[in-house]
Write a protein that holds these residues in place. Sequence first.
Motif, mmCIF file in Angstrom:
data_model
loop_
_atom_site.group_PDB
_atom_site.id
_atom_site.type_symbol
_atom_site.label_atom_id
_atom_site.label_comp_id
_atom_site.label_asym_id
_atom_site.label_seq_id
_atom_site.Cartn_x
_atom_site.Cartn_y
_atom_site.Cartn_z
ATOM 1 N N PRO A 165 0.817 -1.217 0.000
ATOM 2 C CA PRO A 165 0.000 0.000 0.000
ATOM 3 C C PRO A 165 0.852 1.268 0.000
ATOM 4 N N THR A 166 0.215 2.348 -0.401
ATOM 5 C CA THR A 166 0.755 3.695 -0.218
ATOM 6 C C THR A 166 -0.376 4.553 0.339
ATOM 7 N N THR A 167 -0.058 5.405 1.295
ATOM 8 C CA THR A 167 -1.040 6.305 1.869
ATOM 9 C C THR A 167 -0.584 7.742 1.671
ATOM 10 N N LEU A 168 -1.473 8.568 1.146
ATOM 11 C CA LEU A 168 -1.188 9.977 0.908
ATOM 12 C C LEU A 168 -2.084 10.841 1.791
ATOM 13 N N VAL A 169 -1.530 11.931 2.292
ATOM 14 C CA VAL A 169 -2.316 12.940 2.996
ATOM 15 C C VAL A 169 -2.405 14.162 2.088
ATOM 16 N N ILE A 170 -3.629 14.540 1.743
ATOM 17 C CA ILE A 170 -3.878 15.649 0.829
ATOM 18 C C ILE A 170 -4.313 16.855 1.647
ATOM 19 N N ASP A 171 -3.697 18.003 1.408
ATOM 20 C CA ASP A 171 -4.033 19.178 2.206
ATOM 21 C C ASP A 171 -5.358 19.803 1.775
ATOM 22 N N LYS A 172 -5.742 20.878 2.441
ATOM 23 C CA LYS A 172 -7.038 21.501 2.194
ATOM 24 C C LYS A 172 -7.138 22.127 0.811
ATOM 25 N N LYS A 173 -6.006 22.314 0.152
ATOM 26 C CA LYS A 173 -5.994 22.865 -1.196
ATOM 27 C C LYS A 173 -5.877 21.780 -2.265
ATOM 28 N N GLY A 174 -5.931 20.524 -1.842
ATOM 29 C CA GLY A 174 -5.896 19.416 -2.796
ATOM 30 C C GLY A 174 -4.509 18.992 -3.209
ATOM 31 N N ARG A 175 -3.479 19.424 -2.472
ATOM 32 C CA ARG A 175 -2.098 19.093 -2.797
ATOM 33 C C ARG A 175 -1.588 17.971 -1.890
ATOM 34 N N VAL A 176 -0.647 17.170 -2.385
ATOM 35 C CA VAL A 176 -0.092 16.092 -1.577
ATOM 36 C C VAL A 176 0.839 16.678 -0.522
ATOM 37 N N ALA A 177 0.479 16.489 0.746
ATOM 38 C CA ALA A 177 1.277 17.011 1.854
ATOM 39 C C ALA A 177 2.252 15.975 2.401
ATOM 40 N N ALA A 178 1.906 14.690 2.265
ATOM 41 C CA ALA A 178 2.763 13.640 2.811
ATOM 42 C C ALA A 178 2.457 12.315 2.132
ATOM 43 N N ARG A 179 3.463 11.432 2.147
ATOM 44 C CA ARG A 179 3.313 10.099 1.552
ATOM 45 C C ARG A 179 3.966 9.071 2.459
ATOM 46 N N ILE A 180 3.273 7.959 2.692
ATOM 47 C CA ILE A 180 3.828 6.818 3.407
ATOM 48 C C ILE A 180 3.899 5.653 2.430
ATOM 49 N N LEU A 181 5.106 5.171 2.155
ATOM 50 C CA LEU A 181 5.297 4.038 1.252
ATOM 51 C C LEU A 181 5.327 2.755 2.065
ATOM 52 N N GLY A 182 4.334 1.909 1.875
ATOM 53 C CA GLY A 182 4.261 0.667 2.632
ATOM 54 C C GLY A 182 3.229 0.757 3.731
ATOM 55 N N ALA A 183 3.112 -0.328 4.493
ATOM 56 C CA ALA A 183 2.077 -0.431 5.519
ATOM 57 C C ALA A 183 2.359 0.480 6.699
ATOM 58 N N LEU A 184 1.280 0.951 7.315
ATOM 59 C CA LEU A 184 1.398 1.692 8.563
ATOM 60 C C LEU A 184 1.769 0.703 9.672
ATOM 61 N N PRO A 185 2.843 0.953 10.423
ATOM 62 C CA PRO A 185 3.177 0.054 11.530
ATOM 63 C C PRO A 185 2.208 0.197 12.697
ATOM 64 N N ASP A 186 1.580 1.372 12.776
ATOM 65 C CA ASP A 186 0.560 1.666 13.780
ATOM 66 C C ASP A 186 -0.152 2.932 13.299
ATOM 67 N N ALA A 187 -1.042 3.467 14.138
ATOM 68 C CA ALA A 187 -1.816 4.631 13.711
ATOM 69 C C ALA A 187 -1.124 5.957 14.010
ATOM 70 N N SER A 188 -0.063 5.945 14.802
ATOM 71 C CA SER A 188 0.485 7.190 15.329
ATOM 72 C C SER A 188 1.097 8.094 14.268
ATOM 73 N N THR A 189 1.838 7.536 13.319
ATOM 74 C CA THR A 189 2.498 8.363 12.307
ATOM 75 C C THR A 189 1.471 9.070 11.434
ATOM 76 N N LEU A 190 0.498 8.314 10.939
ATOM 77 C CA LEU A 190 -0.529 8.929 10.100
ATOM 78 C C LEU A 190 -1.351 9.922 10.913
ATOM 79 N N ASN A 191 -1.619 9.621 12.151
ATOM 80 C CA ASN A 191 -2.344 10.546 13.017
ATOM 81 C C ASN A 191 -1.616 11.887 13.099
ATOM 82 N N SER A 192 -0.296 11.843 13.238
ATOM 83 C CA SER A 192 0.501 13.063 13.309
ATOM 84 C C SER A 192 0.447 13.841 12.004
#
Length: 202
Positions: A165-192
């Motif tokens: 998997p890849t998970t992207l965080v998109i900001d309020k303007k529709g731009r990619v703010a962050a990318r996680i390549l691979g599985a989330l080891p837990d919820a904390s990183t994405l939460n941050s």
Amino acid sequence: MNRRSRFLVPLAAVAASAALVLSGCTSSDGLASQYRAGTGQNYIAGDGTVTEFAAGSRGAAVDFSGKLADGTPVSSKDYAGDVLVVNFWYAGCPPCRVEAPFLESLYQKYKGDGVDFLGVNLYDTESTAASFEKDKGVTYPSVLDRDTGSVLLAFSKTVPPKATPTTLVIDKKGRVAARILGALPDASTLNSLISDAIAETN
């Protein structure tokens, strides 16, 4: 533990860096156990690297459109002004099975607070995707992208997912703010990352 790095380079430079690597595997919770054990047999995934993009270097908003499993049209315009978490997945992907509860827990945490979640299923039929979602308790919607690949292509022009998997965080303007390549080891990183995106004013 995730390696977290901050990049100030324009997204165009990132997009040119590599081609997509979307690896295949069979559907089995045995493979999820194999993934947890770290054997890596018959599967190549991202290493959990987190990349954050400075607000001034994110480039243009990502314009995408597709259809949900029930045929409902969906597009980037539906999420204008909100933070959006986009997760690329498919049912037979072992790390996708491992991280599903973390994604659902964050969806429930932020639901109604200006944060939306959208899955992008890369390979599955409607019935296969639905079975996965029921089994893992996933309640946020997913685009079925296997026939057109339109959503994957839209993001590949800016920040290539490069792994499943890849998970992207998109900001309020529709731009990619962050990318996680691979599985989330837990919820904390994405939460941050979500919290950071919510707090942004630019």
